[in-house]
Enzyme design. Structure first.
Site, PDB file in Angstrom:
ATOM      1  N   CYS A  16       0.810  -1.212   0.000  1.00  0.00           N
ATOM      2  CA  CYS A  16       0.000   0.000   0.000  1.00  0.00           C
ATOM      3  C   CYS A  16       0.844   1.263   0.000  1.00  0.00           C
ATOM      4  CB  CYS A  16      -0.971   0.027   1.172  1.00  0.00           C
ATOM      5  SG  CYS A  16      -0.245  -0.359   2.746  1.00  0.00           S
ATOM      6  N   GLY A  42       0.294  -0.087  -4.794  1.00  0.00           N
ATOM      7  CA  GLY A  42      -0.916  -0.862  -4.570  1.00  0.00           C
ATOM      8  C   GLY A  42      -1.887  -0.655  -5.709  1.00  0.00           C
ATOM      9  N   ASN A 117       0.228   1.848   6.007  1.00  0.00           N
ATOM     10  CA  ASN A 117       1.221   1.130   5.213  1.00  0.00           C
ATOM     11  C   ASN A 117       2.043   0.303   6.183  1.00  0.00           C
ATOM     12  OD1 ASN A 117       4.259   2.053   3.431  1.00  0.00           O
ATOM     13  ND2 ASN A 117       3.088   0.175   3.347  1.00  0.00           N
ATOM     14  N   GLY A 118       1.989  -1.008   6.047  1.00  0.00           N
ATOM     15  CA  GLY A 118       2.753  -1.875   6.935  1.00  0.00           C
ATOM     16  C   GLY A 118       1.976  -3.114   7.285  1.00  0.00           C
ATOM     17  N   TYR A 257      13.539  -2.107  -5.018  1.00  0.00           N
ATOM     18  CA  TYR A 257      12.426  -2.308  -5.939  1.00  0.00           C
ATOM     19  C   TYR A 257      11.188  -1.471  -5.660  1.00  0.00           C
ATOM     20  CZ  TYR A 257       8.563  -4.699  -8.334  1.00  0.00           C
ATOM     21  OH  TYR A 257       7.473  -4.976  -9.096  1.00  0.00           O
TER      22      TYR A 257
END
Length: 486
Positions: A16, A42, A117-118, A257
């Site tokens: 996300c 995402g 996010n996580g 990445y």
């Protein structure tokens, strides 16, 4: 359904991206633009919640930001000068609107929206305890545990309730929370997931990456520090650090990445770092070849670095079509093979008779590398050497990244010669873990804790993994754990 993106399907996927803005005349429109820039983080669903000073407004949808948030009627339905948004990539679990963020709830203190996010690595344990105390969950998302912890906290103020909630969670989180009292942004004490702050006139912005600030024309101010909570209210910005200091461990794969190459992460240009990784790879794993060819698109910067360091010419030997997404046909083997070529095709005139070095960012299951090597051989390559701009991915991530279970990771099952046999290359080599740190301008010494979270390569997880270690979990709980739909 046939996915005609064979190179991306066997990648690690960041799950996300988040964006929040305070005091902007067109807050929801700005949030939509920011989410466009974070779409790579995402691509399954997106959502925006706004606050107009009296009411909260939310629109969530499956699919990309484009097509869901580029219509005037949608933006008009999200009024207010404050908004937060989220783009989501789920893992193996349920794909459903109820899991799309921002998640919203009416608490005793007022509305509360959160974009995360996580991954909370003790979410199942917390969820069981909360359900026993009477909480009723509306999603299978680990993020919802934060809302329930805030709602049930015995502390008086919302901020204290929020801090109390965060003290109970383990794992990785960057959060943007929208409340009537203000916009709250925070990062876990290890700083595993990224979060930055920007400014546009009188507006304050938070985002997963600096590229989202660039897109809306905002000025980058700084990164949110690990363990820091920033509270933005009318005419005031406060920063508090309520957690014990820890040695930061930001995710090293952001550099390899996840992040867009035009972003700045931990003060470093992602593009420059990826070129440096490629140069280090050329130093560690040279090969006598005619061409350096990137696997598009993520392998391009590292391939440029490899070519510059080695002196071997860089060429685009694989051409990607940017106009093909998914094709809804029932695939037989022959049709599937043709569908693959819709997305990527070998530049046959360039490759035939050449000794080539293929540069990619990682090998996960190995299926992608196998297809690419075969594509090069079918195009007439004389030799195919594979070079990977990260160490072997031997361990699963539990901090908000879509990784297969460890048994499905090729590097967890085979050594490098065995992996090379599997993908049918003439040779295979990875940058070393020390070389990766060197490319980042750091040194990974065994005597001290590493400066990054590199658990996917080393197995050195920086936090406890309560839910993973709970061997007594029931089948249903293990199923929920497998979803990890954040």
């Amino acid at each position: 359904m046939l996915t005609t993106n064979p190179f991306d399907d066997d990648k690690l996927h960041e799950e996300c991206g988040i964006f929040g803005i305070w005091n902007a005349e067109t807050a929801s429109a700005m949030t939509a633009l920011g989410l466009h820039a974070l779409q790579h983080r995402g691509q399954e669903a997106a959502g925006i919640t706004s606050w107009d000073g009296e009411h909260f407004h939310t629109h969530r949808a499956m699919g990309h930001v484009a097509g869901n948030f580029d219509r005037d009627e949608v933006i008009r339905g999200l009024p207010g000068r404050v908004a937060c948004g989220h783009v989501r990539y789920s893992t193996t679990g349920e794909t459903a609107l109820r899991n799309v963020q921002p998640l919203y709830a009416d608490l005793a203190s007022g509305g509360f929206a959160v974009a995360h996010n996580g991954n909370i690595s003790n979410a199942l344990k917390l969820r069981r305890e909360l359900v026993r105390r009477g909480s009723i969950f509306q999603s299978t998302s680990d993020t919802e545990t934060i809302i329930h912890l805030v709602a049930t906290s015995a502390y008086r103020t919302l901020l204290d309730k929020f801090i109390d909630a965060l003290r109970q969670v383990e794992g990785a989180y960057s959060l943007i929370c929208l409340t009537p009292e203000g916009l709250i942004a925070c990062r876990d004490p290890l700083g595993i997931r990224p979060l930055v702050m920007g400014k546009l006139g009188d507006a304050i912005i938070f985002a997963s990456e600096t590229v989202a600030l660039d897109v809306v024309g905002a000025e980058y101010v700084r990164a949110i520090d690990p363990g820091e909570i920033v509270i933005v209210t009318e005419g005031d910005i406060r920063s508090i650090r309520p957690f014990a200091p820890m040695n930061p461990r930001p995710c090293i794969f952001e550099h390899v990445y996840f992040s867009r190459p035009d972003s700045i992460v931990d003060g470093a240009s992602v593009y420059t770092v990826r070129k440096a990784i490629g140069a280090q790879l050329a130093t560690e794993a040279p090969v006598d070849a005619d061409l350096v060819i990137p696997v598009p698109d993520s392998g391009v910067p590292a391939a440029i670095g490899y070519a510059q360091q080695s002196g071997i010419p860089f060429e685009l030997g694989i051409i990607r079509s940017h106009y093909v997404g998914r094709t809804f046909i029932q695939p037989g083997d022959k049709v599937r093979h043709l569908g693959v070529k819709l997305k990527h095709n070998a530049n046959r005139a360039l490759i035939a008779g050449q000794r080539i070095v293929l540069i990619d960012d990682s090998i996960v299951r190995g299926t992608t590398s196998l297809k690419i090597v075969q594509m090069m051989r079918d195009a007439g390559a004389k030799e195919v050497h594979m070079r990977i701009a990260s160490p072997p991915t031997r361990h699963s991530c539990f901090y908000g990244v879509d990784t297969p279970e460890r048994a499905k990771l090729l590097a967890a099952k085979l050594d490098v010669p065995g992996m090379n046999d599997y993908i049918h290359a003439d040779s295979l080599a990875f940058v070393s873990i020390d070389g990766l740190y060197k490319a980042l301008g750091q040194e990974r010494r065994a005597a001290v804790r590493p400066q990054f979270c590199d658990a996917c390569f080393t197995g050195d997880y920086p936090t406890t993994l309560t839910d993973q270690d709970d061997l007594g979990a029931s089948t249903d709980q293990l199923s929920l754990l497998a979803e990890r739909v954040i």
